[in-house]
Design an enzyme around this catalytic site. Structure first.
Site, PDB file in Angstrom:
ATOM      1  N   GLU A  64      13.343 -12.841 -44.056  1.00 38.66           N
ATOM      2  CA  GLU A  64      14.115 -12.444 -42.865  1.00 38.66           C
ATOM      3  C   GLU A  64      15.555 -12.956 -42.944  1.00 38.66           C
ATOM      4  O   GLU A  64      16.420 -12.464 -42.240  1.00 38.66           O
ATOM      5  CB  GLU A  64      13.524 -13.027 -41.578  1.00 38.66           C
ATOM      6  CG  GLU A  64      12.088 -12.725 -41.295  1.00 38.66           C
ATOM      7  CD  GLU A  64      11.150 -13.776 -41.850  1.00 38.66           C
ATOM      8  OE1 GLU A  64      11.156 -14.011 -43.079  1.00 38.66           O
ATOM      9  OE2 GLU A  64      10.397 -14.362 -41.059  1.00 38.66           O
TER      10      GLU A  64
ATOM     11  N   GLU B 207       8.985 -31.696 -51.031  1.00 39.99           N
ATOM     12  CA  GLU B 207      10.124 -30.893 -51.476  1.00 39.99           C
ATOM     13  C   GLU B 207      11.226 -30.950 -50.415  1.00 39.99           C
ATOM     14  O   GLU B 207      10.947 -30.744 -49.233  1.00 39.99           O
ATOM     15  CB  GLU B 207       9.665 -29.443 -51.678  1.00 39.99           C
ATOM     16  CG  GLU B 207      10.772 -28.513 -52.120  1.00 39.99           C
ATOM     17  CD  GLU B 207      10.284 -27.067 -52.313  1.00 39.99           C
ATOM     18  OE1 GLU B 207       9.527 -26.574 -51.459  1.00 39.99           O
ATOM     19  OE2 GLU B 207      10.669 -26.455 -53.318  1.00 39.99           O
TER      20      GLU B 207
ATOM     21  N   SER C 188       7.116 -21.172 -49.951  1.00 37.27           N
ATOM     22  CA  SER C 188       6.727 -22.581 -49.842  1.00 37.27           C
ATOM     23  C   SER C 188       5.221 -22.741 -50.063  1.00 37.27           C
ATOM     24  O   SER C 188       4.446 -21.796 -49.869  1.00 37.27           O
ATOM     25  CB  SER C 188       7.126 -23.109 -48.467  1.00 37.27           C
ATOM     26  OG  SER C 188       6.507 -22.332 -47.469  1.00 37.27           O
TER      27      SER C 188
ATOM     28  N   LYS D 235       8.363  -7.016 -48.946  1.00 37.65           N
ATOM     29  CA  LYS D 235       8.688  -7.655 -47.660  1.00 37.65           C
ATOM     30  C   LYS D 235       9.634  -8.818 -47.991  1.00 37.65           C
ATOM     31  O   LYS D 235       9.215  -9.877 -48.408  1.00 37.65           O
ATOM     32  CB  LYS D 235       7.399  -8.183 -47.012  1.00 37.65           C
ATOM     33  CG  LYS D 235       7.392  -8.312 -45.504  1.00 37.65           C
ATOM     34  CD  LYS D 235       8.421  -9.239 -44.910  1.00 37.65           C
ATOM     35  CE  LYS D 235       8.174 -10.701 -45.065  1.00 37.65           C
ATOM     36  NZ  LYS D 235       9.309 -11.533 -44.605  1.00 37.65           N
TER      37      LYS D 235
ATOM     38  N   PHE E  50      13.779 -16.671 -49.367  1.00 36.86           N
ATOM     39  CA  PHE E  50      15.205 -16.434 -49.129  1.00 36.86           C
ATOM     40  C   PHE E  50      16.077 -16.810 -50.316  1.00 36.86           C
ATOM     41  O   PHE E  50      17.196 -16.324 -50.456  1.00 36.86           O
ATOM     42  CB  PHE E  50      15.670 -17.231 -47.882  1.00 36.86           C
ATOM     43  CG  PHE E  50      15.926 -18.692 -48.162  1.00 36.86           C
ATOM     44  CD1 PHE E  50      17.122 -19.107 -48.731  1.00 36.86           C
ATOM     45  CD2 PHE E  50      14.970 -19.663 -47.875  1.00 36.86           C
ATOM     46  CE1 PHE E  50      17.362 -20.464 -49.004  1.00 36.86           C
ATOM     47  CE2 PHE E  50      15.189 -21.006 -48.137  1.00 36.86           C
ATOM     48  CZ  PHE E  50      16.397 -21.408 -48.712  1.00 36.86           C
TER      49      PHE E  50
ATOM     50  N   CYS F 144      13.850 -23.181 -56.824  1.00 34.21           N
ATOM     51  CA  CYS F 144      12.528 -23.777 -57.077  1.00 34.21           C
ATOM     52  C   CYS F 144      12.502 -24.515 -58.401  1.00 34.21           C
ATOM     53  O   CYS F 144      11.607 -25.304 -58.659  1.00 34.21           O
ATOM     54  CB  CYS F 144      11.464 -22.697 -57.076  1.00 34.21           C
ATOM     55  SG  CYS F 144      11.744 -21.507 -58.383  1.00 34.21           S
TER      56      CYS F 144
END
Ligand code: NAD
Length: 503
Positions: free
Chosen positions: A180, A387, A230, A177, A153, A285
């Site tokens: 969401e 994290e 992740s 893909k 995301f 990240c």
């Protein structure tokens, strides 16, 4: 009312495609906390349809000449450049990052598009004349076919753009893909490819959850998987896609440290720690999450960071004047970030600035979390080892450079790191000794430019291949080597059952 909300669907066969699956998930504007759309989640029939359309797209696209493919890429680059403001607005609305930051992620993605326009040079093969008497050997690269990209995301445009310009330039067809949580940027990019002249099916967007991901990981038509997300999911992706015979690059999570040596300019360090710790609300990240302060600098540095936090402007990233930091992605994620601050506190850390319960003026029900600064975080605490992915900077005090390096190298992740110093010898030693894939020397977010490659070490990257750059082109192509002799009856040696040898 949910029934009045727009439904976001797929992009299949070069057109928007409504879903018939009946499965949906909500999409929010994180700055208001309001649901703004329903996202269609693919069922197996839609997964099959998307992959079949990509296979047809591959046939059309891979047969086009280099010159024609190059023209499409240049056209995409021009369209993106002219209309990137529209894309930035979409990102801000669904992700929450401020508009200038959304523009920044598009600019970094555009770099890869520009790299990809030079694909003819980067996918060239090689030729050796007369490898053996009368025999030439040459190699050339071909596209893989249909390739899958699964994105997180936090960079709904840039992360897909780490892969798809290279994949398409090399002649592949892409099934993307997206996350969401912010699925619309991918559809905007698909429309742009259509306008740029890409054949239908060569760029497909499949909206969905685990079902869609598993479809891509297991379908025999899909040749490779490029994943970013992740670490636990990256590991799952790597193992599952590899077991299904696919080439995989799966980039995972991070916990990036900034090592501050006592000779560093602490005003510059404080500015950079703020930028790298709180930009995009820490949902990067490559964000800095831990400042390793080599004593005696910690107290002074903490004061400087604290003063700067007090001046930060936080709010809806689409508002004017633009704030510097927006909300987190969802209410659930905010609760998770808040939970890590609770853990640090329970483990004995000192909360210097507390962002829990923060709400900016006029922030409504937005998923805001205030910039947080924590001192003396025990390195055994889960708040240190895991994290957090929020606007939380942790200070760990160390006595020496060596102690700092040891801490960084003993961590599970190896994505990015930075050293701040005026000592060239120390910086040079650091780049040699540190077990991390991307290093900044007085640069806090060292995301490599497009002609180098992006990727971490250890739990930050599963697979052998980084994103973009030369490694990107190697990932998205397969090489063939041809050994060729044009037969001459005069030199033809007749029957010989021995293994071919050079002469
Ligand atoms: P995520 O792992 O939750 O999701 C990433 C993708 O995987 C999404 O498309 C999602 O739909 C899918 N997914 C989620 N759960 C799944 C499951 N159980 N099975 C199959 N697919 C699943 O990650 P996120 O929250 O969207 O993104 C944030 C994470 O991404 C952070 O850990 C961050 O460090 C990482 N990240 C890493 C890099 C990098 O370059 N290393 C870059 C950006 C983000």
């Amino acid at each position: 009312m949910t029934t009045e909300l727009p439904t976001i669907g797929h992009w299949i066969d070069g057109a928007a495609r409504a879903s018939r699956s009946g499965r949906t998930s909500p999409v929010y504007n994180p700055a208001t906390g309001q649901q703004i759309a329903e996202l269609a989640l693919a069922d197996q029939a839609e997964i099959d349809e998307a992959i079949a359309s990509a296979e047809r797209g591959f046939q059309a696209w891979s047969r086009m000449s280099i010159a024609k493919r190059q023209a499409v890429l240049f056209s995409f680059r021009e369209l993106l450049n002219a209309r990137k403001g529209e894309l930035a607005e979409i990102i801000t609305r669904e992700h929450g990052k401020v508009l200038s930051d959304a523009a920044g992620e598009i600019a970094r993605g555009q770099e890869v598009v520009e790299l990809a326009t030079g694909f003819a040079h980067l996918t060239k093969g090689g030729f050796n004349e007369n490898a053996s008497t009368g025999i030439d050997v040459y190699s050339f690269k071909q596209p893989l076919g249909v390739v899958g990209i699964i994105s997180p995301f936090n960079f709904p445009a840039m992360v897909p753009m780490w892969f798809f310009p290279v994949a398409l330039a090399a002649g592949n067809a892409v099934v993307l893909k997206p996350s969401e949580k912010d699925p619309s940027a991918a559809l905007w990019l698909a429309q742009l490819w259509k306008e740029a002249g890409l054949p239908d099916g060569a760029f497909t967007v499949l909206q969905g959850d685990k079902l869609a991901v598993d479809g891509l990981l297991t379908d025999p038509v899909v040749q490779s998987i490029s994943f970013v997300g992740s670490t636990p999911i990256a590991k799952y992706i790597y193992e599952t896609a590899s077991a299904h015979g696919k080439r995989v690059q799966a980039l995972g999570g991070a916990k990036n440290h900034m090592l501050v040596l006592p000779d560093a300019d602490l005003d510059i360090v404080a500015d950079q720690a703020i930028n790298a710790g709180y930009g995009a609300a820490g949902e990067r990240c490559m964000a800095i999450s831990v400042v390793l302060a080599v004593e005696p600098v910690a107290d002074e540095l903490i004061e400087k960071i604290k003063d700067r936090i007090a001046d930060l402007r936080i709010g809806d990233g689409a508002s004017s004047p633009e704030p510097q930091m927006g909300p987190l992605i969802t209410a659930e994620h905010r609760a998770k970030v808040s939970g890590y601050v609770d853990i640090a506190e329970a483990d004995g850390a000192r909360i210097v600035v507390d962002g829990r319960g923060f709400a900016p003026e006029g922030g409504g029900d937005g998923f805001f979390f205030g910039p947080t600064l924590i001192d003396e975080v025990p390195t055994t605490s889960r708040a240190y080892t895991e994290e957090i992915f929020g606007p939380v900077l942790e200070i760990v005090r160390v006595k020496t450079y060596e102690e700092g390096v040891e801490l960084i190298n003993s961590g599970a992740f190896g994505n990015g790191t930075a050293i701040f110093t005026n000592d060239g010898g120390a910086a040079r030693r650091f780049q040699n000794e540190i077990q991390v894939g991307m290093i900044g020397i007085n640069v806090p977010i060292p995301v490599p430019v497009a002609y180098h490659s992006f990727g971490g070490w250890k739990a930050s990257l599963f697979g052998d291949s980084k994103a973009y750059g030369v490694q990107g082109f190697d990932f998205f192509t397969r090489e063939k080597a041809v050994t060729s002799r044009w037969l001459d009856p005069a030199t033809h040696g007749g029957i010989n059952l021995g293994f071919p040898q050079n002469d």
